[in-house]
Design a protein around this motif. Structure first.
Motif, PDB file in Angstrom:
ATOM      1  N   VAL A  87       0.834  -1.201   0.000  1.00  0.00           N
ATOM      2  CA  VAL A  87       0.000   0.000   0.000  1.00  0.00           C
ATOM      3  C   VAL A  87       0.874   1.257   0.000  1.00  0.00           C
ATOM      4  O   VAL A  87       0.618   2.220  -0.745  1.00  0.00           O
ATOM      5  CB  VAL A  87      -0.946  -0.015   1.218  1.00  0.00           C
ATOM      6  N   ALA A  88       1.914   1.260   0.840  1.00  0.00           N
ATOM      7  CA  ALA A  88       2.793   2.430   0.921  1.00  0.00           C
ATOM      8  C   ALA A  88       3.515   2.683  -0.397  1.00  0.00           C
ATOM      9  O   ALA A  88       3.694   3.840  -0.810  1.00  0.00           O
ATOM     10  CB  ALA A  88       3.796   2.236   2.056  1.00  0.00           C
ATOM     11  N   ASN A  89       3.919   1.616  -1.070  1.00  0.00           N
ATOM     12  CA  ASN A  89       4.585   1.763  -2.366  1.00  0.00           C
ATOM     13  C   ASN A  89       3.644   2.359  -3.407  1.00  0.00           C
ATOM     14  O   ASN A  89       4.052   3.187  -4.233  1.00  0.00           O
ATOM     15  CB  ASN A  89       5.117   0.416  -2.847  1.00  0.00           C
ATOM     16  N   GLN A  90       2.386   1.937  -3.369  1.00  0.00           N
ATOM     17  CA  GLN A  90       1.400   2.503  -4.295  1.00  0.00           C
ATOM     18  C   GLN A  90       1.182   3.977  -4.000  1.00  0.00           C
ATOM     19  O   GLN A  90       1.095   4.812  -4.911  1.00  0.00           O
ATOM     20  CB  GLN A  90       0.080   1.740  -4.197  1.00  0.00           C
ATOM     21  N   ALA A  91       1.087   4.314  -2.711  1.00  0.00           N
ATOM     22  CA  ALA A  91       0.912   5.712  -2.323  1.00  0.00           C
ATOM     23  C   ALA A  91       2.091   6.560  -2.802  1.00  0.00           C
ATOM     24  O   ALA A  91       1.908   7.663  -3.342  1.00  0.00           O
ATOM     25  CB  ALA A  91       0.760   5.819  -0.806  1.00  0.00           C
ATOM     26  N   ALA A  92       3.300   6.042  -2.620  1.00  0.00           N
ATOM     27  CA  ALA A  92       4.498   6.776  -3.044  1.00  0.00           C
ATOM     28  C   ALA A  92       4.524   6.983  -4.552  1.00  0.00           C
ATOM     29  O   ALA A  92       4.950   8.037  -5.046  1.00  0.00           O
ATOM     30  CB  ALA A  92       5.743   6.031  -2.582  1.00  0.00           C
ATOM     31  N   ALA A  93       4.065   5.978  -5.290  1.00  0.00           N
ATOM     32  CA  ALA A  93       4.031   6.090  -6.753  1.00  0.00           C
ATOM     33  C   ALA A  93       3.092   7.200  -7.213  1.00  0.00           C
ATOM     34  O   ALA A  93       3.250   7.754  -8.304  1.00  0.00           O
ATOM     35  CB  ALA A  93       3.611   4.754  -7.368  1.00  0.00           C
ATOM     36  N   LYS A 138      -3.863  19.619   2.384  1.00  0.00           N
ATOM     37  CA  LYS A 138      -3.478  18.517   1.506  1.00  0.00           C
ATOM     38  C   LYS A 138      -4.681  17.958   0.759  1.00  0.00           C
ATOM     39  O   LYS A 138      -5.840  18.204   1.108  1.00  0.00           O
ATOM     40  CB  LYS A 138      -2.842  17.392   2.326  1.00  0.00           C
ATOM     41  N   ASP A 139      -4.392  17.183  -0.269  1.00  0.00           N
ATOM     42  CA  ASP A 139      -5.405  16.395  -0.962  1.00  0.00           C
ATOM     43  C   ASP A 139      -5.328  14.969  -0.396  1.00  0.00           C
ATOM     44  O   ASP A 139      -4.256  14.525   0.023  1.00  0.00           O
ATOM     45  CB  ASP A 139      -5.138  16.376  -2.462  1.00  0.00           C
ATOM     46  N   TYR A 140      -6.475  14.258  -0.410  1.00  0.00           N
ATOM     47  CA  TYR A 140      -6.498  12.931   0.207  1.00  0.00           C
ATOM     48  C   TYR A 140      -7.136  11.899  -0.729  1.00  0.00           C
ATOM     49  O   TYR A 140      -7.977  12.225  -1.570  1.00  0.00           O
ATOM     50  CB  TYR A 140      -7.262  12.971   1.536  1.00  0.00           C
ATOM     51  N   ALA A 141      -6.700  10.667  -0.552  1.00  0.00           N
ATOM     52  CA  ALA A 141      -7.255   9.532  -1.293  1.00  0.00           C
ATOM     53  C   ALA A 141      -7.171   8.298  -0.401  1.00  0.00           C
ATOM     54  O   ALA A 141      -6.536   8.323   0.658  1.00  0.00           O
ATOM     55  CB  ALA A 141      -6.479   9.300  -2.586  1.00  0.00           C
ATOM     56  N   ILE A 142      -7.838   7.241  -0.851  1.00  0.00           N
ATOM     57  CA  ILE A 142      -7.738   5.931  -0.197  1.00  0.00           C
ATOM     58  C   ILE A 142      -6.988   4.994  -1.133  1.00  0.00           C
ATOM     59  O   ILE A 142      -7.322   4.883  -2.314  1.00  0.00           O
ATOM     60  CB  ILE A 142      -9.130   5.338   0.101  1.00  0.00           C
ATOM     61  N   VAL A 143      -5.958   4.331  -0.593  1.00  0.00           N
ATOM     62  CA  VAL A 143      -5.339   3.212  -1.290  1.00  0.00           C
ATOM     63  C   VAL A 143      -5.758   1.956  -0.548  1.00  0.00           C
ATOM     64  O   VAL A 143      -5.562   1.857   0.674  1.00  0.00           O
ATOM     65  CB  VAL A 143      -3.803   3.327  -1.319  1.00  0.00           C
ATOM     66  N   ALA A 144      -6.388   1.031  -1.241  1.00  0.00           N
ATOM     67  CA  ALA A 144      -6.954  -0.161  -0.613  1.00  0.00           C
ATOM     68  C   ALA A 144      -6.315  -1.423  -1.165  1.00  0.00           C
ATOM     69  O   ALA A 144      -5.977  -1.500  -2.352  1.00  0.00           O
ATOM     70  CB  ALA A 144      -8.468  -0.213  -0.839  1.00  0.00           C
ATOM     71  N   LEU A 145      -6.172  -2.398  -0.289  1.00  0.00           N
ATOM     72  CA  LEU A 145      -5.717  -3.723  -0.681  1.00  0.00           C
ATOM     73  C   LEU A 145      -6.795  -4.713  -0.277  1.00  0.00           C
ATOM     74  O   LEU A 145      -7.109  -4.861   0.907  1.00  0.00           O
ATOM     75  CB  LEU A 145      -4.401  -4.077   0.007  1.00  0.00           C
ATOM     76  N   GLY A 146      -7.388  -5.362  -1.257  1.00  0.00           N
ATOM     77  CA  GLY A 146      -8.445  -6.321  -0.988  1.00  0.00           C
ATOM     78  C   GLY A 146      -8.647  -7.232  -2.172  1.00  0.00           C
ATOM     79  O   GLY A 146      -8.434  -6.819  -3.326  1.00  0.00           O
ATOM     80  N   GLY A 148      -6.794  -9.401  -3.111  1.00  0.00           N
ATOM     81  CA  GLY A 148      -5.504  -9.582  -3.758  1.00  0.00           C
ATOM     82  C   GLY A 148      -5.095  -8.472  -4.699  1.00  0.00           C
ATOM     83  O   GLY A 148      -4.111  -8.605  -5.430  1.00  0.00           O
ATOM     84  N   LYS A 149      -5.840  -7.352  -4.714  1.00  0.00           N
ATOM     85  CA  LYS A 149      -5.557  -6.274  -5.665  1.00  0.00           C
ATOM     86  C   LYS A 149      -5.466  -4.936  -4.939  1.00  0.00           C
ATOM     87  O   LYS A 149      -6.061  -4.735  -3.886  1.00  0.00           O
ATOM     88  CB  LYS A 149      -6.662  -6.207  -6.733  1.00  0.00           C
ATOM     89  N   LEU A 150      -4.714  -4.015  -5.555  1.00  0.00           N
ATOM     90  CA  LEU A 150      -4.630  -2.646  -5.061  1.00  0.00           C
ATOM     91  C   LEU A 150      -5.621  -1.764  -5.818  1.00  0.00           C
ATOM     92  O   LEU A 150      -5.829  -1.936  -7.020  1.00  0.00           O
ATOM     93  CB  LEU A 150      -3.222  -2.088  -5.243  1.00  0.00           C
ATOM     94  N   ALA A 151      -6.227  -0.814  -5.097  1.00  0.00           N
ATOM     95  CA  ALA A 151      -7.149   0.127  -5.719  1.00  0.00           C
ATOM     96  C   ALA A 151      -6.879   1.515  -5.158  1.00  0.00           C
ATOM     97  O   ALA A 151      -6.425   1.661  -4.019  1.00  0.00           O
ATOM     98  CB  ALA A 151      -8.599  -0.280  -5.450  1.00  0.00           C
ATOM     99  N   VAL A 152      -7.155   2.544  -5.965  1.00  0.00           N
ATOM    100  CA  VAL A 152      -6.993   3.933  -5.539  1.00  0.00           C
ATOM    101  C   VAL A 152      -8.308   4.658  -5.775  1.00  0.00           C
ATOM    102  O   VAL A 152      -8.865   4.597  -6.882  1.00  0.00           O
ATOM    103  CB  VAL A 152      -5.873   4.637  -6.332  1.00  0.00           C
ATOM    104  N   TRP A 153      -8.812   5.326  -4.743  1.00  0.00           N
ATOM    105  CA  TRP A 153     -10.062   6.090  -4.857  1.00  0.00           C
ATOM    106  C   TRP A 153      -9.821   7.510  -4.364  1.00  0.00           C
ATOM    107  O   TRP A 153      -9.368   7.727  -3.236  1.00  0.00           O
ATOM    108  CB  TRP A 153     -11.177   5.447  -4.025  1.00  0.00           C
ATOM    109  N   GLY A 154     -10.142   8.481  -5.206  1.00  0.00           N
ATOM    110  CA  GLY A 154      -9.996   9.878  -4.827  1.00  0.00           C
ATOM    111  C   GLY A 154     -11.175  10.368  -4.013  1.00  0.00           C
ATOM    112  O   GLY A 154     -12.266   9.798  -4.041  1.00  0.00           O
ATOM    113  N   VAL A 172      -7.726  -3.945   3.860  1.00  0.00           N
ATOM    114  CA  VAL A 172      -6.733  -2.962   4.295  1.00  0.00           C
ATOM    115  C   VAL A 172      -6.955  -1.655   3.534  1.00  0.00           C
ATOM    116  O   VAL A 172      -6.897  -1.639   2.300  1.00  0.00           O
ATOM    117  CB  VAL A 172      -5.303  -3.479   4.039  1.00  0.00           C
ATOM    118  N   TRP A 173      -7.216  -0.589   4.266  1.00  0.00           N
ATOM    119  CA  TRP A 173      -7.333   0.743   3.671  1.00  0.00           C
ATOM    120  C   TRP A 173      -6.246   1.638   4.247  1.00  0.00           C
ATOM    121  O   TRP A 173      -5.867   1.493   5.412  1.00  0.00           O
ATOM    122  CB  TRP A 173      -8.688   1.384   3.998  1.00  0.00           C
ATOM    123  N   ALA A 174      -5.777   2.578   3.441  1.00  0.00           N
ATOM    124  CA  ALA A 174      -4.851   3.598   3.922  1.00  0.00           C
ATOM    125  C   ALA A 174      -5.344   4.959   3.470  1.00  0.00           C
ATOM    126  O   ALA A 174      -5.658   5.155   2.286  1.00  0.00           O
ATOM    127  CB  ALA A 174      -3.441   3.340   3.399  1.00  0.00           C
TER     128      ALA A 174
END
Length: 353
Positions: A87-93, A138-146, A148-154, A172-174
């Motif tokens: 999740v953190a790697n996706q957020a960093a990307a 700041k701007d915010y989003a959710i990066v989710a792992l569920g 077996g896949k990663l998802a990004v929602w603004g 798992v949500w971040a």
């Protein structure tokens, strides 16, 4: 993977302790609730209408009839290091950083029984307060792992104190922070998330007065060939009959069907066999295609996409999308009357077929 928790014994269920909730009782209380235990998150709620959220979450016709409800538990995350790293790697990307991990446990439950749901058939709108002290510039989003896949929602709302997303996985949500505009490409609202589904009729009978149809399955109420009489008699003969049974495919047939299932992306499957006869003569194939309609297996979710995997005479398999707009009817056209598989998946699963 979260485990199914069941505190009712099979014997208790057999005695009928899971009874239907009267309609008056259902109307008097929320069928979708949220339990937020995270101290620095002021609130969390589900905005999707109850009728839609329950169906999107995968409740079957049987479970809807029993009055099963939904509960979203918002807890501190217990995700392992590997999951958090993904999740953190996706957020960093995306140019963001994780400010809060959450465990989002969506459950269906009734009378002491509950089951976790990792993915939904259509998005459910969820609003969560930003953690206390979050930087509102700041701007915010959710990066989710569920699943077996990663998802990004603004973030879909204009409230600086919260983040609102149309979510389709619950595990798992971040909450991720970035500079203004960092997540604009992911701010996509799904209109179905706020649609109230009112058509919840579970059709159990398919009328066809001129064709003898028999049903010997565990989960299907009825079936029929829906072509007109003269067409059926041309394709089959003057004494047509059809029967559907639970299937036990042989090794080669099973391998072909399973390969097709996997390629289709189906999440739930039900094996059946069609036996077509003209009098006492069984027909494995017809000269002209016939259209088969059957009630959707009642142990499958009441909402989502259906398709059928049809086994052909040469051993190959075709995926045929459901041709009926009714949620509780599955319809397909075939010339081969052998083993087939009813397939279910979240919305859009079979769009390629």
């Amino acid at each position: 993977m979260k485990k199914v928790v069941a505190t009712l014994t099979a014997a208790a269920m057999a005695l009928g302790l899971l009874v239907a909730v009267p309609a008056t009782a259902q109307a008097a209380e929320r069928m979708v609730t949220v339990n937020n235990t995270v101290k620095d998150i002021a609130f969390a709620n589900i905005q999707t209408p109850d009728s839609s959220a329950r169906r999107y979450a995968g409740l079957t016709w049987q479970q809807l009839t029993m009055g099963q409800k939904l509960l979203l538990n918002v807890n501190e995350s217990y995700a392992g290091a590997d999951a958090k790293a993904m999740v953190a790697n996706q957020a960093a990307a995306l140019g963001g950083t994780v400010v809060k991990y959450l465990d989002m446990d969506l459950q269906k439950y009734i009378v002491g029984w509950k089951e976790s749901i990792e993915y939904t058939a259509a998005p459910i709108r969820v609003s969560v307060a930003l953690p206390n002290g979050a930087d509102q510039t700041k701007d915010y989003a959710i990066v989710a792992l569920g699943d077996g896949k990663l998802a990004v929602w603004g973030d879909l709302d204009v409230n600086a104190n919260s983040i609102t997303v149309d979510a389709s996985t619950f595990d798992v949500w971040a909450i991720v922070a970035g500079k203004k505009g960092a997540f604009d490409a992911y701010k996509i609202a799904n209109p179905k998330a706020m649609t109230e589904l009112t058509n919840t009729t579970n059709q159990r009978k398919i009328g066809n007065g001129f064709l003898d149809a028999a049903n010997e399955t565990s989960y299907i109420y009825d079936l029929a060939i829906i072509n007109d009489k003269s067409y059926i008699e041309t394709a089959v003969g003057k004494k047509p009959s059809i029967k559907v049974t639970d299937a036990r495919p042989g090794k080669a047939a099973l391998a072909a069907l399973q390969a097709a299932e996997k390629a289709s992306g189906a999440k739930i499957v039900s094996y059946q066999k069609l036996t077509l006869k003209n009098g006492g003569t069984e027909l494995a194939q017809t000269a002209y295609p016939l259209t088969v309609a059957l009630t959707a297996p009642y142990h499958m979710p009441a909402y989502g996409d259906f398709a059928v995997a049809v086994l052909h005479m040469d051993g190959s398999v075709s995926i045929v999308r459901d041709q009926n707009p009714e949620d509780s009817i599955v319809q397909f056209t075939t010339q081969d009357f052998r083993e087939f598989v009813v397939l279910w998946g979240p919305e859009g699963t079979f769009a390629a077929y």
